[in-house]
Design a protein around this motif. Structure first.
Motif, short mmCIF file in Angstrom:
data_model
loop_
_atom_site.label_atom_id
_atom_site.label_comp_id
_atom_site.label_asym_id
_atom_site.label_seq_id
_atom_site.Cartn_x
_atom_site.Cartn_y
_atom_site.Cartn_z
N GLU A 84 0.81 -1.21 0.00
CA GLU A 84 0.00 0.00 0.00
C GLU A 84 0.85 1.27 0.00
O GLU A 84 2.01 1.25 0.40
N PRO A 85 0.24 2.39 -0.44
CA PRO A 85 0.92 3.69 -0.30
C PRO A 85 1.32 3.93 1.15
O PRO A 85 0.59 3.58 2.08
N GLY A 86 2.49 4.51 1.32
CA GLY A 86 3.00 4.77 2.65
C GLY A 86 3.95 3.71 3.15
O GLY A 86 4.71 3.96 4.10
N THR A 87 3.94 2.53 2.55
CA THR A 87 4.89 1.49 2.95
C THR A 87 6.25 1.78 2.33
O THR A 87 6.34 2.45 1.29
N PRO A 88 7.32 1.31 2.93
CA PRO A 88 8.65 1.54 2.35
C PRO A 88 8.76 1.07 0.90
O PRO A 88 9.39 1.74 0.08
N GLU A 91 6.93 3.56 -1.39
CA GLU A 91 7.61 4.85 -1.46
C GLU A 91 8.92 4.74 -2.24
O GLU A 91 9.34 5.71 -2.89
N HIS A 92 9.54 3.59 -2.20
CA HIS A 92 10.79 3.40 -2.95
C HIS A 92 10.54 3.25 -4.44
O HIS A 92 11.23 3.87 -5.26
N TRP A 93 9.55 2.42 -4.81
CA TRP A 93 9.38 2.06 -6.21
C TRP A 93 8.52 3.01 -7.02
O TRP A 93 8.69 3.12 -8.24
N THR A 94 7.64 3.74 -6.38
CA THR A 94 6.79 4.66 -7.14
C THR A 94 7.60 5.68 -7.93
O THR A 94 7.32 5.90 -9.12
N PRO A 95 8.63 6.32 -7.37
CA PRO A 95 9.42 7.25 -8.19
C PRO A 95 10.24 6.56 -9.28
O PRO A 95 10.60 7.21 -10.27
N ASP A 97 9.48 3.48 -11.12
CA ASP A 97 8.70 3.06 -12.30
C ASP A 97 7.20 3.07 -12.06
O ASP A 97 6.44 2.51 -12.86
N ASN A 98 6.77 3.72 -10.97
CA ASN A 98 5.34 3.79 -10.63
C ASN A 98 4.72 2.41 -10.50
O ASN A 98 3.51 2.24 -10.63
N MET A 99 5.55 1.42 -10.23
CA MET A 99 5.11 0.02 -10.14
C MET A 99 4.25 -0.33 -11.36
O MET A 99 3.18 -0.91 -11.26
N ALA A 100 4.78 0.02 -12.53
CA ALA A 100 4.03 -0.19 -13.77
C ALA A 100 4.93 -0.70 -14.89
O ALA A 100 4.62 -0.53 -16.06
N THR A 101 6.07 -1.32 -14.52
CA THR A 101 6.94 -1.96 -15.50
C THR A 101 7.47 -3.25 -14.86
O THR A 101 7.35 -3.44 -13.64
N PRO A 102 8.09 -4.13 -15.65
CA PRO A 102 8.68 -5.34 -15.05
C PRO A 102 9.84 -5.07 -14.12
O PRO A 102 10.30 -5.98 -13.43
N LEU A 103 10.31 -3.83 -14.06
CA LEU A 103 11.49 -3.52 -13.27
C LEU A 103 11.29 -3.83 -11.79
O LEU A 103 12.21 -4.28 -11.11
N TYR A 104 10.09 -3.61 -11.28
CA TYR A 104 9.87 -3.77 -9.84
C TYR A 104 9.50 -5.18 -9.43
O TYR A 104 9.46 -5.51 -8.23
N LEU A 105 9.24 -6.05 -10.40
CA LEU A 105 8.73 -7.38 -10.07
C LEU A 105 9.70 -8.23 -9.26
O LEU A 105 9.28 -8.89 -8.29
N PRO A 106 11.01 -8.27 -9.58
CA PRO A 106 11.92 -9.07 -8.74
C PRO A 106 11.95 -8.61 -7.29
O PRO A 106 12.03 -9.43 -6.37
#
Length: 234
Positions: A84-88, A91-95, A97-106
């Motif tokens: 959820e928003p507000g979790t570490p 807050e880390h991944w939103t800037p 890739d906005n958690m909208a690419t394969p970059l954050y999946l691993p």
């Protein structure tokens, strides 16, 4: 079902059966965008395809109500994938890739396996019949669950990447109607900033995911693993 796995469910454009990829049998699991725009005919088609469970990967407060009622006999289970928003993590991944690419999946697989396991447990324990799983656009959260299922079922990396990429084409007009830029261009540019591509990022995730060790090491029981594999392949 057409030869290329795509399903014509009125009201949604990004619906496909994973059958035929790896050892997944047709009619076991379907990935899609949020089914909120399915018409009565669309829901009837889902029912006729065997759907009896819908696993919603979105947050509890996310999305609009269904435009047409779901048939009686279809159970909906919500298992949010993204922190959820507000979790570490958020807050880390939103800037990045906005958690909208394969970059954050691993990172999600490594840091929040409990969320992935909850989704798989819901699929494993669903009533007999086809299971649909979805997020909003049916791309990243849905893509992550599809990736895990397909690795478990022995699909090749190129099959998994090709399946992921289909969503960009299927959802292009939907995003354009919302005034959003082309999502394939946006994701490609964002990953290029980090020295990678969609294909390389996904392939690396697939290669690093050891099955069934990942599932068992992170809390999926042997019984649930057997039920999940049986659902996918038998």
């Amino acid at each position: 079902m057409t030869a290329n796995r795509e399903l014509a469910w009125d009201g949604c454009v990004n619906v496909r059966d994973l059958g035929g990829l790896g050892r997944v049998r047709p009619g076991a699991v379907v990935r899609m965008e949020a089914p909120t725009r399915l018409t009565a005919a669309g829901w009837a088609a889902a029912w006729d395809h065997g759907v009896r469970t819908v696993v919603d990967l979105r947050a509890a407060d996310e999305g609009l109500p269904d435009e047409s009622p779901r048939p009686r006999g279809i159970t909906t289970v919500r298992t949010p994938i993204d922190p959820e928003p507000g979790t570490p993590f958020h807050e880390h991944w939103t800037p990045i890739d906005n958690m909208a690419t394969p970059l954050y999946l691993p990172a999600l697989l490594a840091e929040h396996p409990e969320r992935v396991i909850a989704a798989l447990r819901a699929i494993a324990g669903a009533a007999p019949g086809c299971v649909v799983f979805h997020c909003a656009g049916g791309k990243d959260r849905t893509g992550l669950v599809a990736l895990v299922l397909l690795v478990l079922a022995g699909a090749e990396a190129d099959e998994i990447v090709a399946d992921y990429l289909l969503t960009f084409e299927r959802m292009r007009d939907t995003y354009a109607a919302m005034g959003a830029r082309d999502q394939l261009v946006a994701a490609t540019e964002r990953l290029a900033e980090h020295g990678t591509t969609i294909e390389a990022s996904l392939s690396s995730t697939v290669e690093g995911l050891k099955m069934p060790d990942y599932l068992l090491d992170n809390g999926l029981s042997e019984a649930d693993l057997a039920a999940l594999y049986s659902r996918l392949t038998e």
